[in-house]
Design an enzyme around this catalytic site. Structure first.
Site, PDB file in Angstrom:
ATOM      1  N   ASP A  95      34.801  47.830  36.946  1.00 11.99           N
ATOM      2  CA  ASP A  95      34.734  46.713  36.016  1.00 11.99           C
ATOM      3  C   ASP A  95      35.162  45.419  36.730  1.00 11.99           C
ATOM      4  O   ASP A  95      36.319  45.285  37.079  1.00 11.99           O
ATOM      5  CB  ASP A  95      35.593  46.977  34.771  1.00 11.99           C
ATOM      6  CG  ASP A  95      37.000  47.479  35.120  1.00 11.99           C
ATOM      7  OD1 ASP A  95      37.180  48.103  36.187  1.00 11.99           O
ATOM      8  OD2 ASP A  95      37.926  47.248  34.325  1.00 11.99           O
ATOM      9  N   GLU A 116      45.054  44.124  45.974  1.00 12.56           N
ATOM     10  CA  GLU A 116      44.215  45.115  45.292  1.00 12.56           C
ATOM     11  C   GLU A 116      42.859  45.276  45.969  1.00 12.56           C
ATOM     12  O   GLU A 116      42.307  46.364  46.027  1.00 12.56           O
ATOM     13  CB  GLU A 116      44.030  44.657  43.840  1.00 12.56           C
ATOM     14  CG  GLU A 116      43.096  45.497  43.004  1.00 12.56           C
ATOM     15  CD  GLU A 116      42.722  44.800  41.699  1.00 12.56           C
ATOM     16  OE1 GLU A 116      42.558  45.503  40.690  1.00 12.56           O
ATOM     17  OE2 GLU A 116      42.585  43.558  41.688  1.00 12.56           O
TER      18      GLU A 116
END
Length: 770
Positions: free
Chosen positions: A455, A673
């Site tokens: 996503d 991340e």
């Protein structure tokens, strides 16, 4: 020869690169001096003051009488608070409490040496040493040290060794959580909660009265927490019920052990687990698999084992391994990795009690079989016509865990249609007052994108729930093979299922799924043959629907339009990890398609051509080109090694670890991340920004699966490659395609500058809209 000066007790015994708790243990440093003032401990006052900004060229050259390292390593005598102040004032020119390559300070600082009691000084130079200095000072402050003797070796530590050490000994600890009376105040904090309520709430599954009683007791004993304890209904994933919880979100209870309470009785204690980090402060599904790989490399088998036990608990009580352990995730799962996770841990368990190990694995395989039958090959995720599984979760309304404005551009036309503000329309749409079937369809696909873990991406936008993706089919093929292998090799080719649930028909067809009758899981024992038959069937439909011979790549299949979706995704290489590609398909993937995804920093998520043109109206999506994520790297490394293409896997691992190491060196120890693998930057232009980058002075936790990518990636590198990564040697130089001078001039095979500062400054600019 003169005697060595006095040092604080224990200084000579402590390892130079010990963890902060050991290194900064003990009292403050006071070396012997003839007068207190000569020790310089009353403030930062080296013999040569630091050179600021335009005066840096006037820095005096080192002279013969300057401090040298002759028989012992150099050490510095430092006033912690004053030196922190000076470092930040001089070097942190952008005010973010980090020393990075983009800061405009002189990158030069004098520190008083310990052998001279702080009278003589030595220059600390460069971003890496200065950022390490700031980190060490912050750690010393954590341990209440006012004055320290600091080894220069801690500032010049090999960056690969330093990062790997920090991950193993510090980051995992900082990311550890428990759900019980002692851990609730940390774990209930939810940065994604938009309700404005900050008091913690915990939901207990139906059928766990002892757990409910335990948390009620915690609430009573800790009234300051205002803990709200709620028990879920027997079917907690009913979409209407889950939507009703949006205004009162909470953490979901996870597995606990019964332990001695210290008073002759028994109590419950939460099993520890690792969270991804940053805004993700709960247990996640596929993050946990990759985190587990890093834990196993670092020898933390018990922690990894506990995470599997939480997933077994979730399948038993919540019906699936949840996207995340919060109430708003009850309808949604994520990519399935449980079988490989359990088998890898099983292979590393203590061999002294094999029967106990078998029982533990049995619970995990039983849970995976239930998840497989009731989630992945059950409707609506199963498409009976093709036999392909899809990401297709239940759910109603607008996903509540997103930023408040995330869907504004989608909702505005509907709000205008009804003459309402976006907020008013959202409320009426969520409570069912207004019906908009097209919007329902949009959010069906949006929830599916979130369930896919990718996503968001233009690959999946507005169609994800209809796609039989290559990544999901590869994972389920691996489930089928793993379950069959475990039954055959560990359970003597028969496995009894203890929990009653319906078994999905096989082989799948519209007719078989149209028959409401389902065989019960407890009616017969499972054998390996049926699981290997399922795996063979899935391999056939993967070849039939997803493999494209002319393009030498796997593609997703749209079960509604009944054709392939020709978005080129790096998840095609998950087929190698799972083992469902033939040798010929693997050769074509590696020789014909790998170069489409390989860039300077590793593998991008998809090709630039597939992503399409980016503009103000069509912004970047974080799971598209040019972004690189740890799961895609690790799956490709392992898959390439499995098929005998180890050198390709090592090359890709080198690229990714080079990118991670240069960011760590140039940006105050950051471990983010994700990355822009084309620009070699964590300063990304994507809708969610980046996680793991918001810290002051010292990185505390990195980011879960990026930590793992580093530890796993190092296991792929040779000693020579590891040394080259530590020296920040560009992949283009290391693999011989260009010279070091070409890299410095930006003349490489990939469109990027070789200068770290240039790279950083480029990536801070918005992407061109052309």
């Amino acid at each position: 020869m003169a005697p060595a000066p006095n040092r604080p007790a224990g200084d000579n015994e402590r390892p130079v690169n010990a963890e902060a708790a050991a290194y900064y243990a003990g009292g403050d440093a006071y070396l012997r001096s003839r007068t207190y003032s000569s020790s310089q401990l009353h403030g930062y006052n080296p013999k040569r003051p630091p050179a600021f900004h335009e005066d840096s060229h006037m820095r005096a050259r080192r002279m013969s009488h300057d401090e040298k390292s002759v028989s012992s390593p150099r050490r510095f005598l430092i006033d912690v608070e004053e030196t922190i102040r000076v470092v930040l004032e001089q070097e942190d020119t952008d005010g973010d409490f980090q020393i990075s390559v983009t800061d405009a300070g002189p990158k030069l600082m004098a520190l008083g040496t310990a052998t001279s009691n702080g009278f003589k000084s030595f220059d600390i130079r460069g971003t890496y040493m200065l950022s390490n200095l700031l980190q060490e000072l912050a750690l010393a402050r954590d341990h209440n040290r006012k004055r320290i003797v600091l080894d220069e070796a801690r500032l010049t530590e090999n960056p690969v060794d330093r990062l790997s050490r920090m991950i193993k000994n510090s980051f995992w600890h900082s990311l550890t959580r428990r759900i019980d009376g002692d851990g609730l105040e940390i774990i209930t904090a939810d940065p994604k909660n938009r309700t404005g309520r900050v008091n913690p709430r915990i939901y207990i599954p139906h059928g766990e009265p002892a757990m409910a009683e335990y948390y009620r007791k915690v609430a009573k004993e800790k009234p300051h927490m205002n803990l709200d304890v709620q028990v879920l209904p027997e079917k907690p994933d009913d979409p209407a019920f889950v939507k009703s919880l949006n205004s009162k979100p909470g953490i979901l209870a996870l597995a606990m052990n019964e332990v001695d309470d210290g008073n002759g009785g028994r109590t419950l204690k939460g099993i520890p687990f690792i969270v991804p980090g940053a805004r993700f402060n709960e247990l996640y599904n596929w993050d946990s698999y990759f985190i587990t790989l890093g834990l196993l490399v670092d020898g933390q088998v018990a922690m990894a084992k506990g995470m599997v036990e939480h997933f077994i608990f979730e399948i038993r009580h919540y019906g699936k391994i949840l996207n995340g352990s919060r109430s708003y995730y009850l309808c949604r799962t994520q990519p399935p990795f449980l079988t490989d996770m359990a088998l890898q841990i099983y292979n590393q368990l203590d061999r002294s009690d094999m029967e106990s190990n078998r029982q533990w694995l049995k619970q995990a395989i039983q849970a995976a079989i239930k998840e497989y039958h009731t989630v992945w090959v059950a409707e609506p995720r199963m498409d009976p016509k093709t036999g392909l599984s899809r990401f297709r979760p239940d759910g109603l309304g607008i996903p509540p865990e997103t930023e408040a404005t995330h869907f504004t551009h989608i909702l505005e036309p509907y709000a205008a249609k009804h003459g309402l503000s976006v907020l008013e329309f959202s409320e009426k749409y969520n409570d069912g007052t207004l019906s908009e079937p097209q919007l329902d369809e949009y959010f069906l696909h949006d929830r599916a994108v979130r369930e896919s873990g990718h996503d968001t991406s233009y690959r999946l936008e507005k169609r994800c729930a209809n796609l039989g993706t290559i990544d999901l089919q590869a994972l389920l093929y691996k489930y089928e093979v793993d379950i069959g292998t475990a039954i055959r090799e560990v359970f003597d080719d028969e496995l009894e299922i203890e929990e009653d649930f319906p078994l999905a028909p096989f082989p799948p067809s519209v007719e078989s799924y149209g028959n409401p009758h389902r065989e019960s899981s407890t009616k017969r024992k499972q054998s390996s043959n049926e699981w290997f038959a399922r795996a063979e069937f899935r391999k056939q439909i993967i070849d039939k629907y997803l493999w494209n011979e002319s393009k030498n790549l796997y593609f997703d299949y749209d079960t509604v339009t009944e054709k392939q979706s020709l978005y080129e995704s790096v998840t095609a290489f998950w087929s190698l990890w799972a083992g469902c590609a033939s040798e010929e398909q693997c050769w074509k993937l590696v020789s014909k398609s790998l170069n489409k995804f390989e860039v300077l920093g590793g593998l991008v998520s998809g090709t630039e051509e597939s992503r399409g043109k980016i503009s103000l109206d069509r912004p970047n999506r974080q799971w598209d080109y040019p972004y690189a994520w740890p799961p895609h790297q690790i799956m490709a490394w392992v898959g390439l090694e499995r098929y005998g293409y180890l050198e390709d896997g090592q090359r890709l691992a080198y690229r990714f670890l080079y990118m991670m190491t240069t960011a760590f060196v140039d940006f105050n120890g950051v471990v983010p991340e994700k990355f822009d693998a084309v620009k070699l930057s964590h300063l990304v232009d994507a809708e969610y920004g980046n996680q793991g980058v918001d810290f002051k002075m010292v990185p505390r936790e990195g980011f879960g699966w990026m930590n793992s990518a580093y530890q796993v990636g190092l296991s792929f590198l040779t000693s020579h490659m590891r040394r080259a990564v530590a020296a920040c040697t560009s992949p283009e130089v290391f693999f011989g395609s260009v010279s070091q001078s070409d890299v410095a001039a930006g003349q490489t095979a990939f469109p990027t500058s070789g200068d770290p500062l240039g790279l950083a400054m480029e990536s801070m600019d918005l992407y061109s809209s052309s």
